[in-house]
Design a protein around this motif. Structure first.
Motif, PDB file in Angstrom:
ATOM      1  N   GLU A   1     -13.359 -40.050  54.930  1.00  0.00           N
ATOM      2  CA  GLU A   1     -14.289 -39.772  56.023  1.00  0.00           C
ATOM      3  C   GLU A   1     -15.741 -39.758  55.563  1.00  0.00           C
ATOM      4  N   ILE A   2     -15.951 -39.879  54.261  1.00  0.00           N
ATOM      5  CA  ILE A   2     -17.317 -39.923  53.730  1.00  0.00           C
ATOM      6  C   ILE A   2     -17.815 -41.359  53.853  1.00  0.00           C
ATOM      7  N   THR A   3     -18.325 -41.679  55.043  1.00  0.00           N
ATOM      8  CA  THR A   3     -18.773 -43.028  55.381  1.00  0.00           C
ATOM      9  C   THR A   3     -20.207 -42.981  55.910  1.00  0.00           C
ATOM     10  N   MET A   4     -20.700 -44.127  56.323  1.00  0.00           N
ATOM     11  CA  MET A   4     -22.054 -44.206  56.878  1.00  0.00           C
ATOM     12  C   MET A   4     -22.181 -43.398  58.173  1.00  0.00           C
ATOM     13  N   ALA A   5     -21.045 -43.179  58.855  1.00  0.00           N
ATOM     14  CA  ALA A   5     -21.076 -42.484  60.145  1.00  0.00           C
ATOM     15  C   ALA A   5     -20.808 -40.994  60.023  1.00  0.00           C
ATOM     16  N   VAL A   6     -20.701 -40.469  58.801  1.00  0.00           N
ATOM     17  CA  VAL A   6     -20.258 -39.087  58.641  1.00  0.00           C
ATOM     18  C   VAL A   6     -21.228 -38.086  59.262  1.00  0.00           C
ATOM     19  N   LEU A   7     -22.514 -38.354  59.215  1.00  0.00           N
ATOM     20  CA  LEU A   7     -23.487 -37.416  59.787  1.00  0.00           C
ATOM     21  C   LEU A   7     -23.280 -37.284  61.292  1.00  0.00           C
ATOM     22  N   ASP A   8     -23.100 -38.413  61.962  1.00  0.00           N
ATOM     23  CA  ASP A   8     -22.826 -38.374  63.406  1.00  0.00           C
ATOM     24  C   ASP A   8     -21.507 -37.668  63.686  1.00  0.00           C
ATOM     25  N   ASP A   9     -20.507 -37.905  62.850  1.00  0.00           N
ATOM     26  CA  ASP A   9     -19.199 -37.275  63.040  1.00  0.00           C
ATOM     27  C   ASP A   9     -19.291 -35.754  62.896  1.00  0.00           C
ATOM     28  N   ILE A  10     -20.091 -35.301  61.950  1.00  0.00           N
ATOM     29  CA  ILE A  10     -20.247 -33.859  61.747  1.00  0.00           C
ATOM     30  C   ILE A  10     -20.985 -33.228  62.929  1.00  0.00           C
ATOM     31  N   GLU A  11     -22.020 -33.880  63.399  1.00  0.00           N
ATOM     32  CA  GLU A  11     -22.751 -33.354  64.560  1.00  0.00           C
ATOM     33  C   GLU A  11     -21.832 -33.293  65.785  1.00  0.00           C
ATOM     34  N   LYS A  12     -20.969 -34.284  65.940  1.00  0.00           N
ATOM     35  CA  LYS A  12     -20.013 -34.290  67.050  1.00  0.00           C
ATOM     36  C   LYS A  12     -19.013 -33.145  66.893  1.00  0.00           C
ATOM     37  N   ALA A  13     -18.555 -32.904  65.651  1.00  0.00           N
ATOM     38  CA  ALA A  13     -17.610 -31.816  65.406  1.00  0.00           C
ATOM     39  C   ALA A  13     -18.244 -30.462  65.699  1.00  0.00           C
ATOM     40  N   LEU A  14     -19.490 -30.280  65.309  1.00  0.00           N
ATOM     41  CA  LEU A  14     -20.182 -29.023  65.595  1.00  0.00           C
ATOM     42  C   LEU A  14     -20.206 -28.753  67.100  1.00  0.00           C
ATOM     43  N   GLN A  15     -20.456 -29.807  67.856  1.00  0.00           N
ATOM     44  CA  GLN A  15     -20.512 -29.656  69.307  1.00  0.00           C
ATOM     45  C   GLN A  15     -19.111 -29.414  69.881  1.00  0.00           C
ATOM     46  N   THR A  16     -18.136 -30.173  69.417  1.00  0.00           N
ATOM     47  CA  THR A  16     -16.773 -30.055  69.943  1.00  0.00           C
ATOM     48  C   THR A  16     -16.188 -28.675  69.681  1.00  0.00           C
ATOM     49  N   TYR A  17     -16.408 -28.150  68.479  1.00  0.00           N
ATOM     50  CA  TYR A  17     -15.843 -26.856  68.106  1.00  0.00           C
ATOM     51  C   TYR A  17     -16.759 -25.689  68.468  1.00  0.00           C
ATOM     52  N   GLN A  18     -17.897 -26.002  69.105  1.00  0.00           N
ATOM     53  CA  GLN A  18     -18.858 -24.994  69.565  1.00  0.00           C
ATOM     54  C   GLN A  18     -19.344 -24.127  68.402  1.00  0.00           C
ATOM     55  N   LEU A  19     -19.807 -24.800  67.359  1.00  0.00           N
ATOM     56  CA  LEU A  19     -20.296 -24.115  66.167  1.00  0.00           C
ATOM     57  C   LEU A  19     -21.797 -24.279  66.019  1.00  0.00           C
ATOM     58  N   GLN A  20     -22.426 -23.281  65.424  1.00  0.00           N
ATOM     59  CA  GLN A  20     -23.843 -23.347  65.096  1.00  0.00           C
ATOM     60  C   GLN A  20     -23.997 -23.875  63.671  1.00  0.00           C
ATOM     61  N   ALA A  21     -24.865 -24.857  63.493  1.00  0.00           N
ATOM     62  CA  ALA A  21     -25.025 -25.479  62.180  1.00  0.00           C
ATOM     63  C   ALA A  21     -25.401 -24.446  61.114  1.00  0.00           C
ATOM     64  N   HIS A  22     -26.282 -23.514  61.453  1.00  0.00           N
ATOM     65  CA  HIS A  22     -26.778 -22.581  60.442  1.00  0.00           C
ATOM     66  C   HIS A  22     -25.710 -21.570  60.002  1.00  0.00           C
ATOM     67  N   GLN A  23     -24.581 -21.512  60.725  1.00  0.00           N
ATOM     68  CA  GLN A  23     -23.475 -20.638  60.330  1.00  0.00           C
ATOM     69  C   GLN A  23     -22.332 -21.414  59.671  1.00  0.00           C
ATOM     70  N   THR A  24     -22.410 -22.723  59.681  1.00  0.00           N
ATOM     71  CA  THR A  24     -21.281 -23.572  59.301  1.00  0.00           C
ATOM     72  C   THR A  24     -21.468 -24.199  57.926  1.00  0.00           C
ATOM     73  N   PHE A  25     -20.392 -24.180  57.138  1.00  0.00           N
ATOM     74  CA  PHE A  25     -20.359 -24.854  55.840  1.00  0.00           C
ATOM     75  C   PHE A  25     -19.626 -26.185  55.991  1.00  0.00           C
ATOM     76  N   ILE A  26     -20.094 -27.175  55.261  1.00  0.00           N
ATOM     77  CA  ILE A  26     -19.402 -28.459  55.183  1.00  0.00           C
ATOM     78  C   ILE A  26     -18.718 -28.552  53.825  1.00  0.00           C
ATOM     79  N   LEU A  27     -17.416 -28.778  53.857  1.00  0.00           N
ATOM     80  CA  LEU A  27     -16.649 -28.982  52.626  1.00  0.00           C
ATOM     81  C   LEU A  27     -16.471 -30.480  52.419  1.00  0.00           C
ATOM     82  N   LEU A  28     -17.153 -31.008  51.432  1.00  0.00           N
ATOM     83  CA  LEU A  28     -16.956 -32.401  51.043  1.00  0.00           C
ATOM     84  C   LEU A  28     -15.830 -32.441  50.024  1.00  0.00           C
ATOM     85  N   ASP A  29     -14.666 -32.876  50.476  1.00  0.00           N
ATOM     86  CA  ASP A  29     -13.480 -32.914  49.637  1.00  0.00           C
ATOM     87  C   ASP A  29     -13.355 -34.313  49.033  1.00  0.00           C
ATOM     88  N   ALA A  30     -13.698 -34.423  47.760  1.00  0.00           N
ATOM     89  CA  ALA A  30     -13.666 -35.727  47.087  1.00  0.00           C
ATOM     90  C   ALA A  30     -12.263 -36.119  46.644  1.00  0.00           C
TER      91      ALA A  30
END
Length: 345
Positions: free
Chosen positions: A134-163
């Motif tokens: 999922e670490i692609t060129m579209a990942v930033l848009d995907d994360i912003e969409k997830a924040l909205q879908t799950y009703q999360l605030q960015a400043h409270q949310t951690f992103i786990l990049l699982d390599a």
């Protein structure tokens, strides 16, 4: 810096969390991955059930219950639970007083987000997990969409990049990972966790009674990305496990130890358990003798796991545990070691 180990909701890993020193507890945020049920004796898949998720909740009770000093996260995605079973799991955990923070997948965690908010309230520090593919060129848009879908605030949310598994080097992936971290800095997140694994998925190819080493590439990757991005990353790994969380066949195999040292993992595997001198106790005795002889062995007082190894290295015919015990032993030592290394990473 904090440490986010990805552990399975099995007794070995969970029991290790109850052995940690106060310093390690303060620095560690375990991510508990709900594993699917083990296969039966015929090797057939077993469906998850209400009884199974209740068993998981029971296993987690000690580390999640009110009064526990550990701040834990819960990732149910590996088990593929139905919405009904997911609700049963959260309800059972809540009944015991546990309130782990949620780990949501980048997609397909809508039911989990809804049930978590309904049964446990709004999350205070959720994680969104981004897997290697999922670490692609579209990942930033995907994360912003997830924040909205799950009703999360960015400043409270951690992103786990699982390599994922990084035993084999991949310069192209590292380049994309660096770009992703730099892009994520623009979102105003609570933090970015970088996790990876440098142990093989199986030790079947490891020769018996021949010490085998694996470089701790997960620590090397973390330091490289932290230096390249100038980002205050949080460290994660799979402890002494692998990235695979799948149904296992319950059986007694060869005794083994996965022991973490500052720059590598030391693996020593015995042989199929049998009569003397190859009983389980005798083989773990031999393994323990080897581990305490290592120049980098930190002594019995470094961790509960190291004290167990020391006692198992002593003579006599006493029990020296089983495979589950030794998962606890290796995990206990590993977490204490990583927690002690965090300031220098």
């Amino acid at each position: 810096m904090l440490y986010y180990p990805l552990l399975r909701t099995k007794k070995g890993e969970v029991n290790a969390l109850t052995t940690l020193s106060p310093d390690a507890v303060a620095a560690t945020r375990p991510i508990l991955q709900v594993a699917p049920p083990d296969r039966n004796e015929k090797g057939e898949l077993v469906a998850a059930s209400s009884e199974y998720v209740t068993k998981i909740a029971n296993t987690l009770q000690e580390v999640l219950a009110i009064g526990s000093q550990l701040s834990c996260y819960l990732d149910p995605s590996p088990a593929g639970l139905s919405t009904i079973l997911l609700e049963d799991l959260l309800f059972a955990i809540g009944t015991y007083g546990g309130t782990p923070q949620p780990v949501y997948s980048l997609t397909n965690s809508t039911s989990y987000a809804r049930l978590y908010k309904q049964l446990m309230g709004a999350p205070k520090a959720p994680i969104i997990r981004v897997r290697p593919d999922e670490i692609t060129m579209a990942v930033l848009d995907d994360i912003e969409k997830a924040l909205q879908t799950y009703q999360l605030q960015a400043h409270q949310t951690f992103i786990l990049l699982d390599a994922g598994n990084i035993i084999e080097p991949n310069g192209y992936f590292e380049m994309g990972l660096k770009g992703t971290i730099n892009d994520l800095k623009t979102l105003g997140l609570a933090g970015i966790i970088l996790a990876s694994c440098a142990l093989p998925e199986s030790l079947e190819e490891v020769a018996k009674w021949k010490p085998t080493s694996y470089s701790r590439k997960e620590a090397e990757l973390f330091k490289k990305m932290k230096a390249a991005t100038k980002c205050e990353l949080q460290f994660g790994d799979y402890a002494t496990g692998s990235v695979k969380v799948e149904p296992n066949i319950s059986r007694i195999g060869a005794p083994k130890a996965r022991y973490t040292l500052p720059d590598h993992y030391e693996i020593l595997k015995g042989q199929m358990v049998g009569s003397r001198p190859h009983t389980m106790s005798e083989q773990y005795h031999r393994i323990s003798e080897y581990l305490v002889s290592l120049p980098a062995y930190p002594g019995r007082y470094f961790s509960w796991g190291d004290d167990f190894i020391y006692k198992a290295s002593l003579g006599g015919l006493q029990s020296r545990g089983n495979a589950t015990t030794w998962v606890s032993v290796s995990t206990s030592h590993h977490i204490e070691l990583v927690a002690s290394m965090l300031p220098a990473m």
